[in-house]
Structures are given as structure tokens and as C-alpha cells.
Scaffold this motif. Structure first.
Motif, PDB file in Angstrom:
ATOM      1  N   LYS A   5     128.700  12.030 104.272  1.00 14.12           N
ATOM      2  CA  LYS A   5     130.083  11.548 104.278  1.00 14.12           C
ATOM      3  C   LYS A   5     130.381  10.935 102.911  1.00 14.12           C
ATOM      4  CE  LYS A   5     133.159   8.087 106.350  1.00 14.12           C
ATOM      5  NZ  LYS A   5     134.339   8.944 106.382  1.00 14.12           N
ATOM      6  N   ILE A   6     131.303  11.539 102.178  1.00 12.80           N
ATOM      7  CA  ILE A   6     131.687  11.070 100.855  1.00 12.80           C
ATOM      8  C   ILE A   6     132.787  10.028 101.005  1.00 12.80           C
ATOM      9  CG2 ILE A   6     132.510  11.746  98.574  1.00 12.80           C
ATOM     10  CD1 ILE A   6     129.862  13.019  99.297  1.00 12.80           C
ATOM     11  N   TYR A   7     132.627   8.885 100.353  1.00 11.17           N
ATOM     12  CA  TYR A   7     133.599   7.806 100.506  1.00 11.17           C
ATOM     13  C   TYR A   7     134.770   7.959  99.548  1.00 11.17           C
ATOM     14  CZ  TYR A   7     130.201   5.076 103.228  1.00 11.17           C
ATOM     15  OH  TYR A   7     129.319   4.632 104.189  1.00 11.17           O
ATOM     16  N   SER A   8     135.929   7.590 100.044  1.00  7.85           N
ATOM     17  CA  SER A   8     137.114   7.416  99.212  1.00  7.85           C
ATOM     18  C   SER A   8     137.266   5.925  98.911  1.00  7.85           C
ATOM     19  CB  SER A   8     138.355   7.913  99.955  1.00  7.85           C
ATOM     20  OG  SER A   8     138.599   7.100 101.097  1.00  7.85           O
ATOM     21  N   GLN A   9     138.198   5.580  98.022  1.00 13.56           N
ATOM     22  CA  GLN A   9     138.452   4.161  97.761  1.00 13.56           C
ATOM     23  C   GLN A   9     138.956   3.472  99.031  1.00 13.56           C
ATOM     24  OE1 GLN A   9     137.671   2.474  94.869  1.00 13.56           O
ATOM     25  NE2 GLN A   9     138.068   0.692  96.207  1.00 13.56           N
ATOM     26  N   GLY A  10     139.651   4.224  99.876  1.00 10.45           N
ATOM     27  CA  GLY A  10     140.112   3.659 101.137  1.00 10.45           C
ATOM     28  C   GLY A  10     138.962   3.222 102.024  1.00 10.45           C
ATOM     29  N   ASN A  11     137.868   4.006 102.050  1.00  6.84           N
ATOM     30  CA  ASN A  11     136.691   3.606 102.817  1.00  6.84           C
ATOM     31  C   ASN A  11     136.105   2.296 102.294  1.00  6.84           C
ATOM     32  OD1 ASN A  11     135.916   7.066 102.770  1.00  6.84           O
ATOM     33  ND2 ASN A  11     136.527   5.947 104.610  1.00  6.84           N
ATOM     34  N   ILE A  12     136.106   2.148 100.959  1.00  3.57           N
ATOM     35  CA  ILE A  12     135.595   0.927 100.335  1.00  3.57           C
ATOM     36  C   ILE A  12     136.507  -0.253 100.660  1.00  3.57           C
ATOM     37  CG2 ILE A  12     135.014  -0.180  98.149  1.00  3.57           C
ATOM     38  CD1 ILE A  12     133.135   2.119  98.870  1.00  3.57           C
ATOM     39  N   ASP A  13     137.795  -0.057 100.492  1.00  3.65           N
ATOM     40  CA  ASP A  13     138.749  -1.149 100.709  1.00  3.65           C
ATOM     41  C   ASP A  13     138.650  -1.720 102.119  1.00  3.65           C
ATOM     42  OD1 ASP A  13     139.636  -0.744  98.136  1.00  3.65           O
ATOM     43  OD2 ASP A  13     141.406   0.406  98.715  1.00  3.65           O
ATOM     44  N   HIS A  14     138.347  -0.858 103.066  1.00  3.79           N
ATOM     45  CA  HIS A  14     138.257  -1.277 104.461  1.00  3.79           C
ATOM     46  C   HIS A  14     137.132  -2.291 104.684  1.00  3.79           C
ATOM     47  CE1 HIS A  14     138.753  -0.936 108.793  1.00  3.79           C
ATOM     48  NE2 HIS A  14     137.473  -0.635 108.929  1.00  3.79           N
ATOM     49  N   LEU A  15     136.157  -2.326 103.780  1.00  2.00           N
ATOM     50  CA  LEU A  15     134.993  -3.193 103.938  1.00  2.00           C
ATOM     51  C   LEU A  15     135.104  -4.493 103.146  1.00  2.00           C
ATOM     52  CD1 LEU A  15     132.212  -0.461 103.651  1.00  2.00           C
ATOM     53  CD2 LEU A  15     133.281  -1.350 105.732  1.00  2.00           C
ATOM     54  N   LEU A  16     136.200  -4.667 102.406  1.00  2.00           N
ATOM     55  CA  LEU A  16     136.341  -5.828 101.536  1.00  2.00           C
ATOM     56  C   LEU A  16     136.939  -7.019 102.270  1.00  2.00           C
ATOM     57  CD1 LEU A  16     137.630  -4.186  98.234  1.00  2.00           C
ATOM     58  CD2 LEU A  16     135.305  -4.902  98.801  1.00  2.00           C
ATOM     59  N   ILE A  17     136.452  -8.189 101.881  1.00  3.92           N
ATOM     60  CA  ILE A  17     137.004  -9.453 102.369  1.00  3.92           C
ATOM     61  C   ILE A  17     137.724 -10.093 101.189  1.00  3.92           C
ATOM     62  CG2 ILE A  17     136.499 -11.684 103.422  1.00  3.92           C
ATOM     63  CD1 ILE A  17     133.853 -10.367 104.444  1.00  3.92           C
ATOM     64  N   ALA A  18     139.045  -9.955 101.156  1.00  2.00           N
ATOM     65  CA  ALA A  18     139.825 -10.396  99.998  1.00  2.00           C
ATOM     66  C   ALA A  18     139.990 -11.910  99.999  1.00  2.00           C
ATOM     67  CB  ALA A  18     141.189  -9.715 100.005  1.00  2.00           C
ATOM     68  N   ARG A  19     140.029 -12.466  98.792  1.00  4.18           N
ATOM     69  CA  ARG A  19     140.291 -13.896  98.625  1.00  4.18           C
ATOM     70  C   ARG A  19     141.088 -14.082  97.343  1.00  4.18           C
ATOM     71  NH1 ARG A  19     135.290 -17.788  99.267  1.00  4.18           N
ATOM     72  NH2 ARG A  19     135.699 -17.292 101.460  1.00  4.18           N
TER      73      ARG A  19
END
Length: 330
Positions: A5-19
Motif C-alpha cells: 500500500k503506497i501512501y499519499s500525503q492524505g494518509n500521512i495527514d490522517h496520522l498527525l496530531i496538530a498543535r
């Protein structure tokens, strides 16, 4: 069907905890780019990898079929996603930006229909065929693979892919309580190095931290009689042996294998109360990362089938991955 499964930036963004006021590594890492979105390992190209500015390519193999095929306890499949989340949420700062790393994705591997011991071992052989071509392309593109497991069975396809890309057998340093030199009895987590040696993908094999209590006499005899082997036992380290002699013998193409069951109190199938301190492993990586052609972290878990749970394993993996990139770049 098994695939990468190749990740897109959307896959990465889904895992971020923004501050507010902070930037996380996940906001800076790269993903694989192609005119037509790659859907599997077959559609990844060397040129596509070369197009990225990142030096390191990170991906996961979340499976414990190889561990079970070696009569171990399931759980290693749980390490990838929590570790990735922990890594992506490290601060992007002067010490590590994040752009150094391309996050490729992870292998999605189905359970075998045949759950017998031989069925599991046949499935591990299929996983080998899935993994090694991806490693070969990453190395051929001049990148450095960082692989989060999964069982230590995956050492074999990683070694094979690296060897094929370099067109020669490679050396490996395995920091591990176990030599993983069991018989050629069908693929599993205890014989990845046996198969790599048999098929001439592995040349010199350095073992650091083996436990005298957990390597059988046949394996000890192999270590004694094979000139390609050099081992330092953990008991010898406790009485004064160090890493220096092995480092001095390491060649130009060498992989770094770290089986997390050698680290004291880290959750794994073969969890140990006696082993390396976490900072021992961090120091090893930070001081010698430039010598290594890849990093493979295996056998750790955040949740075991027998009910044991630890959220700290993920943060440990994030430390080791970030240390490897920093140590290589310094």
C-alpha cells in the motif's frame, strides 16, 4: 491479495496530531510521486524513487506469520502503525527536518488459508518474494531502506534485495539475542540468515549481544567453525567486551539488523528481563549509522496475542529511526 500500500500525503495527514506553533515530521516527510499513482510494489520504479530528494525510504511489514512459523507468540504485526504515528509526530526542528525521509507505505499481507506449520512457512516464502524486489529498487535508486517489522524472517528478503542491487553478497550486523541460524526447514523468523547464506546473498555475518542461554549447540558449532561469522555474546559484554572489534571489520556494504527482543523489557515474543538498555542501542546507532546500508527493526510489538500490551514500543522505534537518520546525516 498481498500488496504494498503506497501512501499519499492524505494518509500521512490522517496520522498527525496538530498543535499550533509546532511543525511535525509528518508535515515535512515526502511520499512516492508518480504520474500514475503506484498501487503496488510492481509499479514502483527506480526512476520514481530517484526523483525524491529524500535519502531514506521508510516502510512497514506488519506481519507475525514468520514468528508463528517459528513457534513464537503472535504480536509483531502490531508494531508498524503505532510506531509510524510516533515517528510522524516528532518535532520538525534543527536536529531533524523530516524531508530526509520518504514514507513509502506498508505491505498488506493476508493470512494463509493453510494455518499448519508448513502452511505458515510457505506463506513466509511468499512474503520474501513480495519484499525483496522493493528493497532492490530502493537500493538501486541510491536510497537507504528503513524497515519496521514484523518478524525477523524479513531479514532474508531485505538482505537479498540489497545484495541484488549491489550485485554482490553483503555483510550484516545483527544486534540480537538469537543468531537466527536455524535449519533450512522452511522459512520462518529463526532462519533468515541461514537462507541468505545458503543462497550467497550474505557474506560476513556479525552477531552482537547473543545470549548463551538461547542459542542451541548446533548454532554455536556453526559460529565456531564458519570463518564468515563473528559473534560477541551478551555475557561477554557484561564482563568487558565491546563493539569496537566488530566495527573495525565491517565492510562497505553492510546492513544493520536490530531485533528488539535483545532490549531489556521491550514487548516481543521473546521478551527478556536481561538485555541491552535502550540507550545502549541508541548510542550504537548514533555513533555508527554511516556504516550501514539499511536499518531493519524487527520483533517488537505493542500488543501480543497472549494479552501483554505496551505503548512504549512505538516510541522506542521512533527514537531508533530518528537516531539512524541523524547519525547518518551528522
Amino acid at each position: 491479495m498481498d500488496n504494498l500500500k503506497i501512501y499519499s500525503q492524505g494518509n500521512i495527514d490522517h496520522l498527525l496530531i496538530a498543535r499550533d506553533g509546532e511543525i511535525k515530521l509528518g508535515e515535512r516527510v515526502n511520499v512516492y510521486q508518480h504520474e500514475e499513482r503506484a498501487l503496488s510494489g510492481d509499479s514502483i520504479s527506480v526512476d520514481g524513487l530517484k526523483a525524491s530528494s529524500s535519502k531514506f525510504v521508510l516502510f512497514g511489514i506488519p506481519e507475525d506469520i514468520g514468528v508463528r512459523a517459528n513457534l513464537g507468540i503472535a504480536g509483531a504485526a502490531s508494531m508498524w502503525r503505532p510506531s509510524l504515528v510516533a515517528f510522524l509526530n516528532i518535532q520538525s526542528n534543527r536536529f531533524l527536518n523530516g524531508e530526509e525521509v520518504l514514507v513509502l507505505g506498508h505491505f498488506e499481507i493476508d493470512e494463509p488459508e493453510d494455518s499448519s506449520l508448513m502452511g505458515l512457512r510457505n506463506k513466509v516464502a511468499q512474503i520474501d518474494e513480495l519484499v525483496y524486489p522493493v528493497i532492490e529498487k530502493i537500493v538501486a535508486a541510491g536510497k537507504i531502506p528503513i524497515v519496521i517489522g514484523g518478524g525477523h524472517n524479513n531479514a532474508y528478503p531485505i538482505i537479498k534485495g540489497t545484495s541484488l542491487a549491489h550485485e554482490e553478497p553483503i555483510a550484516v550486523l545483527n544486534v540480537d539475542a538469537h543468531a537466527d541460524l536455524r535449519e533450512l526447514e522452511g522459512r520462518h523468523s529463526g532462519n533468515g540468515f541461514s537462507y541468505a547464506l545458503k543462497e550467497n546473498y550474505l557474506n560476513n555475518y556479525f552477531m552482537y549481544g547473543l545470549h548463551q542461554n538461547y542459542n542451541n549447540e548446533a548454532i554455536l558449532n556453526q559460529i565456531d567453525t564458519n570463518p564468515k561469522f563473528k559473534a560477541v555474546f551478551f555475557e561477554d559484554i557484561l564482563t568487558g567486551a565491546d563493539f569496537t572489534d566488530i566495527v573495525n571489520e565491517i565492510g562497505s556494504v553492510v546492513g544493520l539488523e536490530i531485533d528488539l527482543d535483545c532490549v531489556q523489557n521491550v514487548l516481543s515474543s521473546a521478551e527478556t528481563p536481561s538485555g541491552f538498555a535502550i540507550n545502549d542501542i541508541r548510542k550504537l546507532i548514533l555513533t555508527s549509522a554511516k556504516k550501514f546500508s539499511y536499518l531493519h527493526l524487527s520483533e517488537g510489538a505493542t500488543r501480543m496475542l497472549d494479552g501483554r500490551v505496551s505503548r512504549l514500543t512505538a516510541k522506542l522505534v521512533a527514537y531508533l529511526v530518528s537516531d539512524f537518520v541523524k547519525g547518518y546525516s551528522s
